[in-house]
Design an enzyme around this catalytic site. Structure first.
Site, PDB file in Angstrom:
ATOM      1  N   GLY A 293       0.805  -1.222   0.000  1.00 58.23           N
ATOM      2  CA  GLY A 293       0.000   0.000   0.000  1.00 58.23           C
ATOM      3  C   GLY A 293       0.832   1.263   0.000  1.00 58.23           C
ATOM      4  O   GLY A 293       0.478   2.255  -0.647  1.00 58.23           O
ATOM      5  N   ASP A 294       1.954   1.234   0.694  1.00 56.46           N
ATOM      6  CA  ASP A 294       2.852   2.387   0.709  1.00 56.46           C
ATOM      7  C   ASP A 294       3.334   2.702  -0.707  1.00 56.46           C
ATOM      8  O   ASP A 294       3.331   3.859  -1.136  1.00 56.46           O
ATOM      9  CB  ASP A 294       4.037   2.111   1.638  1.00 56.46           C
ATOM     10  CG  ASP A 294       5.026   3.254   1.667  1.00 56.46           C
ATOM     11  OD1 ASP A 294       4.640   4.378   2.055  1.00 56.46           O
ATOM     12  OD2 ASP A 294       6.206   3.027   1.308  1.00 56.46           O
ATOM     13  N   SER A 295       3.717   1.678  -1.439  1.00 58.61           N
ATOM     14  CA  SER A 295       4.189   1.868  -2.812  1.00 58.61           C
ATOM     15  C   SER A 295       3.080   2.363  -3.728  1.00 58.61           C
ATOM     16  O   SER A 295       3.297   3.222  -4.579  1.00 58.61           O
ATOM     17  CB  SER A 295       4.755   0.564  -3.374  1.00 58.61           C
ATOM     18  OG  SER A 295       5.872   0.169  -2.638  1.00 58.61           O
TER      19      SER A 295
END
Length: 140
Positions: A29-31
């Site tokens: 999700g961060d990416s």
């Protein structure tokens, strides 16, 4: 609404994604959020990359993600809320560098929901949630 997200060609089965380690979902999700924000900021911009980077960091830092998560929490569907809570409550091995532990954990929950939706092919739902945050960030 502009679509700044890559689509997953072969999404994983929802059950498989739901059962994944929530910190792994946050990793993905961060990416996804990074790519969304960078693409959104770059589209049609004449700014230099350093200026774009500063704007992107402001939007994807843990404090901003935590604020976004708290605003979105009431709108999350039950499965999304469960993913959020599992990630938020997971054991943290590294301390947050520029955020409180509470903000860091809320940001992890937010990232996990993004990863969950992305990997399971919830493209429209993911885009809708990210667009809500985009509208709120335009008020800054």
């Amino acid at each position: 609404m502009k679509d700044y997200l890559p689509a997953v060609i072969n999404p994983l089965p929802e059950k498989t994604v739901y059962e994944m380690n929530p910190v792994v979902l946050a990793f993905v999700g961060d990416s996804v959020q990074q790519l969304y924000v960078r693409t959104k900021l770059s589209a049609g911009s004449t700014m230099k990359s350093g200026e774009l980077h500063k704007l992107a960091v402001k939007e994807v830092r843990a404090v901003s993600q935590a604020d976004f998560a708290h605003r979105l929490l009431p709108a999350l569907l039950p499965r999304e809320k469960d993913v959020f809570m599992r990630a938020r409550n997971s054991k943290t091995n590294s301390p947050a560098k520029h955020a409180s532990i509470a903000d860091y954990k809320a940001a992890t929950g937010f990232e996990a929901v993004i990863g969950y939706l992305y990997l399971s092919g919830g493209h429209e739902r993911l885009l809708a949630l990210l667009e809500v945050g985009n509208e709120d960030n335009n008020d800054d």
